[in-house]
Motif scaffolding. Structure first.
Motif, PDB file in Angstrom:
ATOM      1  N   LYS A  54       0.843  -1.188   0.000  1.00  0.00           N
ATOM      2  CA  LYS A  54       0.000   0.000   0.000  1.00  0.00           C
ATOM      3  C   LYS A  54       0.882   1.242   0.000  1.00  0.00           C
ATOM      4  CE  LYS A  54      -3.739  -2.251   2.427  1.00  0.00           C
ATOM      5  NZ  LYS A  54      -4.503  -2.370   3.663  1.00  0.00           N
ATOM      6  N   THR A  55       0.560   2.193  -0.872  1.00  0.00           N
ATOM      7  CA  THR A  55       1.333   3.429  -0.943  1.00  0.00           C
ATOM      8  C   THR A  55       0.459   4.593  -0.504  1.00  0.00           C
ATOM      9  OG1 THR A  55       0.718   3.676  -3.254  1.00  0.00           O
ATOM     10  CG2 THR A  55       2.851   2.643  -2.818  1.00  0.00           C
ATOM     11  N   ARG A  56       1.058   5.469   0.290  1.00  0.00           N
ATOM     12  CA  ARG A  56       0.330   6.658   0.723  1.00  0.00           C
ATOM     13  C   ARG A  56       0.512   7.769  -0.298  1.00  0.00           C
ATOM     14  NH1 ARG A  56       2.212   8.539   6.336  1.00  0.00           N
ATOM     15  NH2 ARG A  56       1.503  10.458   5.410  1.00  0.00           N
ATOM     16  N   ASP A  57      -0.509   8.599  -0.446  1.00  0.00           N
ATOM     17  CA  ASP A  57      -0.393   9.745  -1.337  1.00  0.00           C
ATOM     18  C   ASP A  57       0.568  10.752  -0.717  1.00  0.00           C
ATOM     19  OD1 ASP A  57      -2.206   8.631  -3.069  1.00  0.00           O
ATOM     20  OD2 ASP A  57      -3.932   9.653  -2.182  1.00  0.00           O
ATOM     21  N   LYS A  58       1.351  11.379  -1.562  1.00  0.00           N
ATOM     22  CA  LYS A  58       2.316  12.356  -1.068  1.00  0.00           C
ATOM     23  C   LYS A  58       1.576  13.629  -0.675  1.00  0.00           C
ATOM     24  CE  LYS A  58       6.734  14.409  -2.298  1.00  0.00           C
ATOM     25  NZ  LYS A  58       6.487  15.637  -1.567  1.00  0.00           N
ATOM     26  N   LEU A  59       1.923  14.151   0.515  1.00  0.00           N
ATOM     27  CA  LEU A  59       1.295  15.384   0.968  1.00  0.00           C
ATOM     28  C   LEU A  59       2.028  16.558   0.331  1.00  0.00           C
ATOM     29  CD1 LEU A  59       1.013  14.575   4.765  1.00  0.00           C
ATOM     30  CD2 LEU A  59      -0.803  14.479   3.097  1.00  0.00           C
ATOM     31  N   GLU A  90      -2.375  19.559   9.119  1.00  0.00           N
ATOM     32  CA  GLU A  90      -3.327  18.796   8.315  1.00  0.00           C
ATOM     33  C   GLU A  90      -4.442  19.674   7.768  1.00  0.00           C
ATOM     34  OE1 GLU A  90      -6.435  15.227   9.153  1.00  0.00           O
ATOM     35  OE2 GLU A  90      -4.470  15.055  10.120  1.00  0.00           O
ATOM     36  N   LYS A  93      -2.948  22.629   5.453  1.00  0.00           N
ATOM     37  CA  LYS A  93      -2.069  22.098   4.407  1.00  0.00           C
ATOM     38  C   LYS A  93      -0.727  22.845   4.372  1.00  0.00           C
ATOM     39  CE  LYS A  93      -4.917  19.051   2.557  1.00  0.00           C
ATOM     40  NZ  LYS A  93      -5.350  18.338   3.742  1.00  0.00           N
TER      41      LYS A  93
END
Length: 134
Positions: A54-59, A90, A93
């Motif tokens: 599973k890959t997390r979306d880049k913030l 969070e 942003k």
């Protein structure tokens, strides 16, 4: 080929045989009916496919305050009940370091109240006298 070696024990000589025995002739199976069906199907099973993980979306958090986020910092953040750098980062942003400096600025101006500071985790809350009655 036979190789003779000298050993260190009283001049005895040892002989090594380095030849392999001849290969046995393989008798072909007649029609392939002598093996049971289970034995034939052994190599046909598919290999397990491994998941890619599973890959997390880049913030894509902003490294600097722009006018709108700076205004939000002053308008919205003092109204939060629980204020931490991670919550501000969070919601607005922005990067965590930027959120931390913004909260220090709000605290120095008396807009928020420090609840606890332990290591790198700092917890603030709203000032009771500054919040509009809801």
């Amino acid at each position: 080929a036979v190789v003779s070696t000298q050993s260190g024990h009283y001049g005895r000589e040892h002989k090594l045989n380095l030849r392999m025995p001849p290969k046995k002739a393989v008798v072909p199976a007649k029609g392939g009916k002598d093996k049971p069906a289970k034995a034939k199907a052994g190599g046909k099973a598919k290999k397990k496919k491994w998941s890619k993980g599973k890959t997390r979306d880049k913030l894509n958090n902003a490294p600097l305050f722009d006018k709108t986020t700076y205004a939000k910092l002053y308008d919205e953040v003092p109204k939060y009940k629980l204020i931490t750098p991670s919550i501000v980062s969070e919601r607005l942003k922005v990067r965590g370091s930027l959120a931390r400096f913004g909260l220090i600025e709000l605290y120095e101006k008396g807009m928020i109240k420090l609840v606890d500071k332990h290591g790198s985790q700092v917890i603030y809350t709203r000032n009771a006298d500054q919040v509009d009655p809801e």
